[in-house]
Design a protein around this motif. Sequence first.
Motif, PDB file in Angstrom:
ATOM      1  N   LEU A   5       6.357  -2.334   3.128  1.00 50.81           N
ATOM      2  CA  LEU A   5       5.879  -2.190   1.757  1.00 50.81           C
ATOM      3  C   LEU A   5       4.775  -3.206   1.467  1.00 50.81           C
ATOM      4  N   LYS A   6       3.693  -2.727   0.848  1.00 52.14           N
ATOM      5  CA  LYS A   6       2.588  -3.596   0.477  1.00 52.14           C
ATOM      6  C   LYS A   6       2.721  -4.089  -0.959  1.00 52.14           C
ATOM      7  N   GLN A   7       3.638  -3.496  -1.715  1.00 61.30           N
ATOM      8  CA  GLN A   7       3.917  -3.928  -3.090  1.00 61.30           C
ATOM      9  C   GLN A   7       5.354  -3.571  -3.427  1.00 61.30           C
ATOM     10  N   ASP A   8       5.864  -4.107  -4.536  1.00 67.95           N
ATOM     11  CA  ASP A   8       7.224  -3.792  -4.955  1.00 67.95           C
ATOM     12  C   ASP A   8       7.309  -2.319  -5.347  1.00 67.95           C
ATOM     13  N   VAL A   9       8.331  -1.631  -4.851  1.00 66.97           N
ATOM     14  CA  VAL A   9       8.571  -0.237  -5.210  1.00 66.97           C
ATOM     15  C   VAL A   9       9.977  -0.161  -5.797  1.00 66.97           C
ATOM     16  N   GLN A  10      10.049   0.323  -7.037  1.00 67.44           N
ATOM     17  CA  GLN A  10      11.334   0.396  -7.745  1.00 67.44           C
ATOM     18  C   GLN A  10      12.358   1.171  -6.924  1.00 67.44           C
ATOM     19  N   LYS A  11      13.546   0.637  -6.814  1.00 67.41           N
ATOM     20  CA  LYS A  11      14.694   1.235  -6.129  1.00 67.41           C
ATOM     21  C   LYS A  11      14.481   1.462  -4.626  1.00 67.41           C
ATOM     22  N   LEU A  12      13.460   0.798  -4.060  1.00 68.46           N
ATOM     23  CA  LEU A  12      13.237   0.922  -2.619  1.00 68.46           C
ATOM     24  C   LEU A  12      13.198  -0.456  -1.965  1.00 68.46           C
ATOM     25  N   GLY A  13      12.385  -1.359  -2.515  1.00 63.52           N
ATOM     26  CA  GLY A  13      12.311  -2.688  -1.938  1.00 63.52           C
ATOM     27  C   GLY A  13      11.182  -3.499  -2.529  1.00 63.52           C
ATOM     28  N   PHE A  14      11.032  -4.712  -1.991  1.00 62.18           N
ATOM     29  CA  PHE A  14      10.018  -5.629  -2.464  1.00 62.18           C
ATOM     30  C   PHE A  14       8.862  -5.684  -1.476  1.00 62.18           C
ATOM     31  N   LYS A  15       7.775  -6.314  -1.896  1.00 56.23           N
ATOM     32  CA  LYS A  15       6.603  -6.463  -1.053  1.00 56.23           C
ATOM     33  C   LYS A  15       6.992  -7.124   0.268  1.00 56.23           C
ATOM     34  N   ASP A  16       6.449  -6.641   1.351  1.00 53.12           N
ATOM     35  CA  ASP A  16       6.650  -7.140   2.716  1.00 53.12           C
ATOM     36  C   ASP A  16       8.036  -6.860   3.286  1.00 53.12           C
ATOM     37  N   ASP A  17       8.818  -5.998   2.664  1.00 46.87           N
ATOM     38  CA  ASP A  17      10.089  -5.559   3.242  1.00 46.87           C
ATOM     39  C   ASP A  17       9.816  -4.445   4.245  1.00 46.87           C
ATOM     40  N   VAL A  18      10.586  -4.425   5.315  1.00 47.90           N
ATOM     41  CA  VAL A  18      10.537  -3.310   6.261  1.00 47.90           C
ATOM     42  C   VAL A  18      11.715  -2.403   5.892  1.00 47.90           C
ATOM     43  N   VAL A  19      11.389  -1.184   5.459  1.00 43.96           N
ATOM     44  CA  VAL A  19      12.430  -0.260   5.012  1.00 43.96           C
ATOM     45  C   VAL A  19      12.310   1.063   5.759  1.00 43.96           C
ATOM     46  N   THR A  20      13.406   1.787   5.789  1.00 44.71           N
ATOM     47  CA  THR A  20      13.433   3.105   6.410  1.00 44.71           C
ATOM     48  C   THR A  20      13.459   4.149   5.310  1.00 44.71           C
ATOM     49  N   VAL A  21      12.513   5.085   5.372  1.00 50.29           N
ATOM     50  CA  VAL A  21      12.450   6.165   4.389  1.00 50.29           C
ATOM     51  C   VAL A  21      12.340   7.492   5.128  1.00 50.29           C
ATOM     52  N   LYS A  22      12.520   8.561   4.391  1.00 51.64           N
ATOM     53  CA  LYS A  22      12.326   9.879   4.995  1.00 51.64           C
ATOM     54  C   LYS A  22      10.846  10.059   5.316  1.00 51.64           C
ATOM     55  N   PRO A  23      10.538  10.737   6.411  1.00 49.70           N
ATOM     56  CA  PRO A  23       9.140  10.854   6.844  1.00 49.70           C
ATOM     57  C   PRO A  23       8.204  11.446   5.785  1.00 49.70           C
TER      58      PRO A  23
END
Length: 147
Positions: A5-23
């Motif tokens: 993530l390059k910025q905070d995304v509501q209900k997903l994560g914060f900036k610089d988090d590595v998250v798994t999302v649907k393609p």
Amino acid sequence: MEIILKQDVQKLGFKDDVVTVKPGYGRNYLIPQGMAVLATPSAKKVLAENLKQRAHKEAKLIADAQVIAEALKALEIKIAVKAGGEKLFGSVTNADIAEVFAKNGQTVDKKFITSGVIKRLGKYTANVRLHRDVIVEVDYEVIAEQE
């Protein structure tokens, strides 16, 4: 699909988090909107280096956020609104709480305040996120406006 993530995304994560999302969500929304980049091995190495360099700056930000949190806890907040009996004419929202903070010298963006919509008189609690690690509960009271 892993993304950074390059910025905070509501209900997903914060900036610089590595998250798994649907393609589809990553490929069709997050990456084109500039909210994320694909988490390739080289991008993860760059991220790790940036996080290491930013660690001591982060400690100062947390300390500043904790000072603000103590100041917010010390405030005695009363929000006066028009009411008929116990019900309010209108409602008290996050924007109203942010406005009270601003009058008391603490600038907090309304999107970082979580309180819900208040439609009755009484005492309530709002969660204020000042930093990803500093979340403070602020008590406030909704009272009837004196005419």
